[in-house]
Design an enzyme around this catalytic site. Structure first.
Site, PDB file in Angstrom:
ATOM      1  N   CYS A  81       5.828  33.735  21.850  1.00  0.00           N
ATOM      2  CA  CYS A  81       6.469  34.227  23.032  1.00  0.00           C
ATOM      3  C   CYS A  81       7.653  33.051  23.418  1.00  0.00           C
ATOM      4  O   CYS A  81       8.547  33.166  22.384  1.00  0.00           O
ATOM      5  CB  CYS A  81       5.480  34.363  24.158  1.00  0.00           C
ATOM      6  SG  CYS A  81       6.130  35.124  25.637  1.00  0.00           S
ATOM      7  N   ARG A 140       6.062  38.798  30.194  1.00  0.00           N
ATOM      8  CA  ARG A 140       7.646  38.178  30.083  1.00  0.00           C
ATOM      9  C   ARG A 140       8.187  37.939  28.980  1.00  0.00           C
ATOM     10  O   ARG A 140       8.793  36.842  28.549  1.00  0.00           O
ATOM     11  CB  ARG A 140       7.858  37.343  31.266  1.00  0.00           C
ATOM     12  CG  ARG A 140       7.240  37.442  32.645  1.00  0.00           C
ATOM     13  CD  ARG A 140       7.603  36.465  33.689  1.00  0.00           C
ATOM     14  NE  ARG A 140       8.675  35.995  33.660  1.00  0.00           N
ATOM     15  CZ  ARG A 140      10.071  36.338  34.089  1.00  0.00           C
ATOM     16  NH1 ARG A 140       9.757  37.611  34.800  1.00  0.00           N
ATOM     17  NH2 ARG A 140      11.033  35.841  34.139  1.00  0.00           N
ATOM     18  N   HIS A 183       1.198  37.588  22.472  1.00  0.00           N
ATOM     19  CA  HIS A 183       0.397  35.938  22.412  1.00  0.00           C
ATOM     20  C   HIS A 183      -0.832  36.456  21.954  1.00  0.00           C
ATOM     21  O   HIS A 183      -2.150  36.665  22.495  1.00  0.00           O
ATOM     22  CB  HIS A 183      -0.111  35.878  24.193  1.00  0.00           C
ATOM     23  CG  HIS A 183       1.137  35.337  24.931  1.00  0.00           C
ATOM     24  ND1 HIS A 183       1.234  34.023  24.997  1.00  0.00           N
ATOM     25  CD2 HIS A 183       2.072  36.114  25.423  1.00  0.00           C
ATOM     26  CE1 HIS A 183       2.192  33.772  25.894  1.00  0.00           C
ATOM     27  NE2 HIS A 183       2.745  34.941  26.117  1.00  0.00           N
ATOM     28  N   GLU A 185      -3.208  34.458  20.701  1.00  0.00           N
ATOM     29  CA  GLU A 185      -3.968  33.218  21.147  1.00  0.00           C
ATOM     30  C   GLU A 185      -4.988  33.572  22.512  1.00  0.00           C
ATOM     31  O   GLU A 185      -5.936  32.955  22.666  1.00  0.00           O
ATOM     32  CB  GLU A 185      -3.310  31.737  21.592  1.00  0.00           C
ATOM     33  CG  GLU A 185      -2.260  31.878  22.836  1.00  0.00           C
ATOM     34  CD  GLU A 185      -1.297  32.330  22.754  1.00  0.00           C
ATOM     35  OE1 GLU A 185      -0.798  33.250  21.871  1.00  0.00           O
ATOM     36  OE2 GLU A 185      -0.188  32.355  23.776  1.00  0.00           O
TER      37      GLU A 185
END
Ligand code: GLN
Length: 203
Positions: A81, A140, A183, A185
């Site tokens: 990101c 985002r 993401h 993670e």
């Protein structure tokens, strides 16, 4: 190369803890990187999600950019990101003074998904990870709007999904640099971190 490579996570801003947990879960030794002296003895580096303008300001303040740029040619790096923005050679809609580490020959557009899809989840086909799709969580998120020929595209959102004219590029690799708009993670699936660990082991 040790069996448990030391992988740094840039810890000046963003979702650091989640990356550290994932890296430790797959047998890496994850360490936080805040200052120049932390950028030693690393076999790989993760740039987390967060806010790329803030990350850029803090990296500049801590005098990290020069060393980060050198290291991007020496060890594998993975950006998720905001981290993708940090690894992009060129960005759209950045702050005027926003610097990046660069190295990935791509153009990344910040916040490119527009307000109606500020955050969303979608299953992504990622053949390099096997047959099971990867759950992409986009917050985002930046979009890779163009890539050079030397960049490998690892995942796209097919054009039908949002009625686009072309597929949206959301994961790329160029040599030792890896980046995703989403993401990994924050999902339990460890395959992207494992893929990165393989890059580190092979480097
Ligand atoms: N939009 C953010 C930026 O410009 C990235 C968002 C994220 O990392 N979740 O940095």
């Amino acid at each position: 190369m040790s069996q448990n490579p030391r992988i740094g996570v840039l810890a000046i801003q963003g979702d650091v803890r989640e990356h550290i947990n994932h890296l430790n879960a797959i047998g890496a030794q994850a360490v936080q990187v805040r200052s120049l002296s932390d950028l030693t003895d690393l076999q790989g580096l993760v740039i987390p999600g967060g806010e790329s303008t803030t990350m850029s300001i803090l990296a500049k303040k801590n005098n990290l950019f020069e060393r980060l740029r050198e290291l991007s040619k020496e060890i594998p790096m993975y950006g998720s990101c905001a981290g993708l923005i940090m690894l992009a050679d060129r960005i759209l809609d950045g702050r005027e003074d926003q610097e990046t580490i660069g190295g990935l020959d791509i153009v990344a557009a910040r916040n490119a998904f527009g307000r109606q899809v500020d955050s969303f989840e979608i299953d992504l086909a990622m053949p390099d990870l096997g047959d099971t799709p990867f759950r992409g969580i986009f917050i985002r998120a930046p979009l890779v709007v163009s890539v050079s020929e030397s960049v490998q595209i690892l995942a796209t959102i097919p054009r039908e999904t949002f009625g686009d004219e072309q597929d949206r590029i959301v994961a790329v690799r160029q040599g030792n640099l890896l980046a995703t708009s989403f993401h990994p993670e924050i999902v339990p699936d460890l395959r992207i971190h494992q893929y990165f660990l393989e890059m580190v082991r092979a480097a």
